[in-house]
Design an enzyme around this catalytic site. Structure first.
Site, PDB file in Angstrom:
ATOM      1  N   ASP A 151     -53.650 -28.073  39.980  1.00  0.00           N
ATOM      2  CA  ASP A 151     -54.875 -27.221  39.596  1.00  0.00           C
ATOM      3  C   ASP A 151     -55.194 -26.166  41.110  1.00  0.00           C
ATOM      4  O   ASP A 151     -55.610 -25.239  40.730  1.00  0.00           O
ATOM      5  CB  ASP A 151     -55.942 -28.249  39.413  1.00  0.00           C
ATOM      6  CG  ASP A 151     -55.786 -29.021  38.351  1.00  0.00           C
ATOM      7  OD1 ASP A 151     -56.649 -29.916  37.700  1.00  0.00           O
ATOM      8  OD2 ASP A 151     -54.925 -28.802  37.642  1.00  0.00           O
ATOM      9  N   GLU A 158     -53.384 -24.815  42.882  1.00  0.00           N
ATOM     10  CA  GLU A 158     -52.635 -23.630  42.977  1.00  0.00           C
ATOM     11  C   GLU A 158     -53.284 -22.616  41.957  1.00  0.00           C
ATOM     12  O   GLU A 158     -53.427 -21.538  42.415  1.00  0.00           O
ATOM     13  CB  GLU A 158     -51.009 -23.933  42.574  1.00  0.00           C
ATOM     14  CG  GLU A 158     -50.466 -22.669  42.278  1.00  0.00           C
ATOM     15  CD  GLU A 158     -49.722 -22.025  43.530  1.00  0.00           C
ATOM     16  OE1 GLU A 158     -50.094 -22.477  44.617  1.00  0.00           O
ATOM     17  OE2 GLU A 158     -49.214 -20.949  43.275  1.00  0.00           O
ATOM     18  N   LEU A 194     -65.975 -28.444   2.544  1.00  0.00           N
ATOM     19  CA  LEU A 194     -65.010 -29.495   1.956  1.00  0.00           C
ATOM     20  C   LEU A 194     -65.584 -30.667   1.001  1.00  0.00           C
ATOM     21  O   LEU A 194     -66.707 -30.780   1.496  1.00  0.00           O
ATOM     22  CB  LEU A 194     -64.299 -30.346   3.005  1.00  0.00           C
ATOM     23  CG  LEU A 194     -63.297 -29.490   3.885  1.00  0.00           C
ATOM     24  CD1 LEU A 194     -63.017 -30.214   5.079  1.00  0.00           C
ATOM     25  CD2 LEU A 194     -62.087 -29.137   3.135  1.00  0.00           C
ATOM     26  N   GLU A 235     -54.988 -33.844   8.826  1.00  0.00           N
ATOM     27  CA  GLU A 235     -55.456 -33.580  10.271  1.00  0.00           C
ATOM     28  C   GLU A 235     -56.703 -34.465  10.502  1.00  0.00           C
ATOM     29  O   GLU A 235     -57.414 -34.775   9.666  1.00  0.00           O
ATOM     30  CB  GLU A 235     -56.033 -32.282  10.231  1.00  0.00           C
ATOM     31  CG  GLU A 235     -54.921 -31.215   9.788  1.00  0.00           C
ATOM     32  CD  GLU A 235     -55.500 -29.719   9.778  1.00  0.00           C
ATOM     33  OE1 GLU A 235     -56.674 -29.393  10.336  1.00  0.00           O
ATOM     34  OE2 GLU A 235     -54.736 -28.926   8.895  1.00  0.00           O
ATOM     35  N   LYS A 284     -60.470 -34.912  11.412  1.00  0.00           N
ATOM     36  CA  LYS A 284     -61.736 -34.230  11.048  1.00  0.00           C
ATOM     37  C   LYS A 284     -62.668 -34.360  12.237  1.00  0.00           C
ATOM     38  O   LYS A 284     -63.525 -35.190  12.547  1.00  0.00           O
ATOM     39  CB  LYS A 284     -62.452 -34.661   9.801  1.00  0.00           C
ATOM     40  CG  LYS A 284     -63.482 -33.475   9.449  1.00  0.00           C
ATOM     41  CD  LYS A 284     -64.157 -33.601   7.953  1.00  0.00           C
ATOM     42  CE  LYS A 284     -65.082 -32.716   7.498  1.00  0.00           C
ATOM     43  NZ  LYS A 284     -66.144 -32.396   8.694  1.00  0.00           N
ATOM     44  N   GLU A 341     -62.854 -25.880  15.076  1.00  0.00           N
ATOM     45  CA  GLU A 341     -63.944 -26.824  15.510  1.00  0.00           C
ATOM     46  C   GLU A 341     -63.819 -26.649  16.946  1.00  0.00           C
ATOM     47  O   GLU A 341     -63.157 -26.943  17.759  1.00  0.00           O
ATOM     48  CB  GLU A 341     -63.546 -28.390  14.956  1.00  0.00           C
ATOM     49  CG  GLU A 341     -64.857 -29.020  14.660  1.00  0.00           C
ATOM     50  CD  GLU A 341     -65.545 -28.759  13.443  1.00  0.00           C
ATOM     51  OE1 GLU A 341     -64.913 -28.241  12.572  1.00  0.00           O
ATOM     52  OE2 GLU A 341     -66.691 -29.484  12.988  1.00  0.00           O
ATOM     53  N   LYS A 371     -63.415 -39.161   4.366  1.00  0.00           N
ATOM     54  CA  LYS A 371     -64.232 -39.653   5.813  1.00  0.00           C
ATOM     55  C   LYS A 371     -64.128 -41.011   6.265  1.00  0.00           C
ATOM     56  O   LYS A 371     -63.705 -41.965   5.418  1.00  0.00           O
ATOM     57  CB  LYS A 371     -65.840 -39.216   5.393  1.00  0.00           C
ATOM     58  CG  LYS A 371     -66.447 -37.906   4.766  1.00  0.00           C
ATOM     59  CD  LYS A 371     -66.194 -36.812   5.749  1.00  0.00           C
ATOM     60  CE  LYS A 371     -67.161 -37.072   6.700  1.00  0.00           C
ATOM     61  NZ  LYS A 371     -68.269 -35.625   6.163  1.00  0.00           N
TER      62      LYS A 371
HETATM   63  C1  LIG Z   1     -64.093 -26.579   6.502  1.00  0.00           C
HETATM   64  C2  LIG Z   1     -62.680 -27.214   7.222  1.00  0.00           C
HETATM   65  C3  LIG Z   1     -62.865 -28.255   8.058  1.00  0.00           C
HETATM   66  N1  LIG Z   1     -61.565 -28.473   8.631  1.00  0.00           N
HETATM   67  N2  LIG Z   1     -61.206 -29.481   9.662  1.00  0.00           N
HETATM   68  C4  LIG Z   1     -59.794 -29.512   9.535  1.00  0.00           C
HETATM   69  N3  LIG Z   1     -59.191 -30.387  10.395  1.00  0.00           N
HETATM   70  N4  LIG Z   1     -59.506 -28.683   8.863  1.00  0.00           N
HETATM   71  C5  LIG Z   1     -60.634 -28.256   8.086  1.00  0.00           C
HETATM   72  N5  LIG Z   1     -60.436 -27.287   7.162  1.00  0.00           N
HETATM   73  C6  LIG Z   1     -61.398 -26.633   6.616  1.00  0.00           C
HETATM   74  O1  LIG Z   1     -61.643 -26.052   5.583  1.00  0.00           O
HETATM   75  C7  LIG Z   1     -60.456 -25.609   4.997  1.00  0.00           C
HETATM   76  C8  LIG Z   1     -59.890 -26.485   4.164  1.00  0.00           C
HETATM   77  C9  LIG Z   1     -60.526 -24.139   4.214  1.00  0.00           C
END
Ligand SMILES: Cc1c[n+]2nc(N)[nH]c2nc1OC(C)C
Length: 324
Positions: free
Chosen positions: A32, A34, A82, A114, A116, A174, A315
């Site tokens: 760091d 450097e 979602l 993924e 959330k 995010e 969730k």
């Molecule tokens: C609202 C949202 C939120 N998130 N969070 C993730 N990791 N993917 C993701 N995709 C989203 O919307 C897409 C499926 C369009």
């Protein structure tokens, strides 16, 4: 003079490369100290020759003075929310709805899975490789212009790391505050007798909605990209996972827990594994997002009024209140 200019350009390129190694690949190749030395050298040169300063120089991350208010930004492509699943049955019903629309066997379905992240969804627009605008999700159609605050976040590149940037690229992701940054912020607030935040999500929201970027800059905020909105001037891979890898290759940070899963059983085991890892991640997640990986299939499935048919947020049960 243009010898100095070349020195500035060289330093900028080197600093961008090391920012990429550190923030995107999680693999710093210099100490760091450097990195700081080079950054200070560039700051010194730009101070002595202000006409050499460029908007995308790694030194240009803090806005000059606070804004009076936030401008509004209209999302050219709506940022939808979602649909939720709260049980395996809910998820299996989601998959069945997909099968009913496109006759495909569940074991043949590939999902991009993924975590959330429990933060704030943002849209970041790069034009010809340069960060020009950023906005909150807002109501999905209109958000607030938080460009100056977004520019203070260290793992968000001010310039894409590619010789041939797309004409326009909208990164969606995010912004969240890791536990370490949350504890540090609340300790400081307590010491100064200021109000503390109830949880990292509120702290991230409060930090991003600061009118003074100098305050935002002091907060430990992190971006993890999860998708693409507007894209012009480049042909994208035909799966979601490959698109995320492409984003990572041009300098956009993507969460390291993301995995491809073949069929519903692998998806459900991903959900359980992430559920067990939840307490060690160092940041809050409130579930998983499970998406059909194939883009053509996504497009065939489209969206229900507010949410895509091709993705669902599965969730976790609400976590018992964190005792700070
Ligand atoms: C609202 C949202 C939120 N998130 N969070 C993730 N990791 N993917 C993701 N995709 C989203 O919307 C897409 C499926 C369009």
């Amino acid at each position: 003079f243009n010898q100095i200019q070349q020195q500035c350009e060289q330093l900028r390129e080197t600093l961008r490369y090391h920012e990429y190694q550190y923030h995107v690949l999680d693999n710093p190749i210099i100490p760091d100290a450097e990195y700081d030395r080079m950054m200070n050298q560039l700051k010194q040169l730009e101070q002595n020759y202000p006409q050499l300063i460029t908007a995308d120089s790694p030194t240009q991350r803090v806005g000059a003075k606070p804004l009076a208010s936030f401008a509004q930004v209209r999302h050219e492509i709506p940022m939808l929310s979602l649909d939720n699943a709260f049980s395996d049955e809910d998820f299996l019903a989601f998959v069945k709805r997909i099968q009913d629309r496109i006759n495909v066997d569940t074991t043949d379905l590939t999902f991009c899975c993924e975590p959330k992240l429990d933060g704030l969804a943002v849209s970041i627009l790069y034009v010809d490789g340069k960060l020009v605008q950023a906005a909150t999700r807002g109501d999905g159609t209109t958000g607030e212009d938080i460009t100056l605050n977004i520019r203070t976040i260290r793992n968000i590149p001010l310039q894409l790391l590619t010789e041939h940037p797309p004409h326009r690229l909208e990164v969606r992701g995010e912004i969240f505050m890791p536990h370490m940054g949350f504890e540090q912020l609340n300790e400081k607030a307590l010491a100064k007798g200021e109000k503390t935040f109830a949880n990292p999500r509120n702290a991230a929201a409060g930090s991003l909605r600061q009118l003074d970027p100098r305050i935002t800059r002091q907060r430990m905020l992190v971006l993890n990209a999860y998708g693409i909105g507007i894209v012009e001037g480049v042909s994208l891979p035909d799966t979601h996972y490959a698109r995320l890898q492409w984003l990572k290759s041009i300098g956009i940070p993507v969460n390291s827990e993301i995995q491809l899963c073949q069929g519903v059983d692998q998806v459900l085991s991903f959900y359980r594994v992430i559920g067990e890892k939840r307490t060690q991640l160092g940041y809050d997640i409130d579930g998983t997002v499970l998406k059909i990986n194939d883009i053509a299939l996504q497009e065939r499935l489209g969206f229900i009024s507010k949410a895509p048919r091709w993705a669902i947020a599965y969730k976790f049960p609400a976590q018992e209140e964190l005792t700070v």
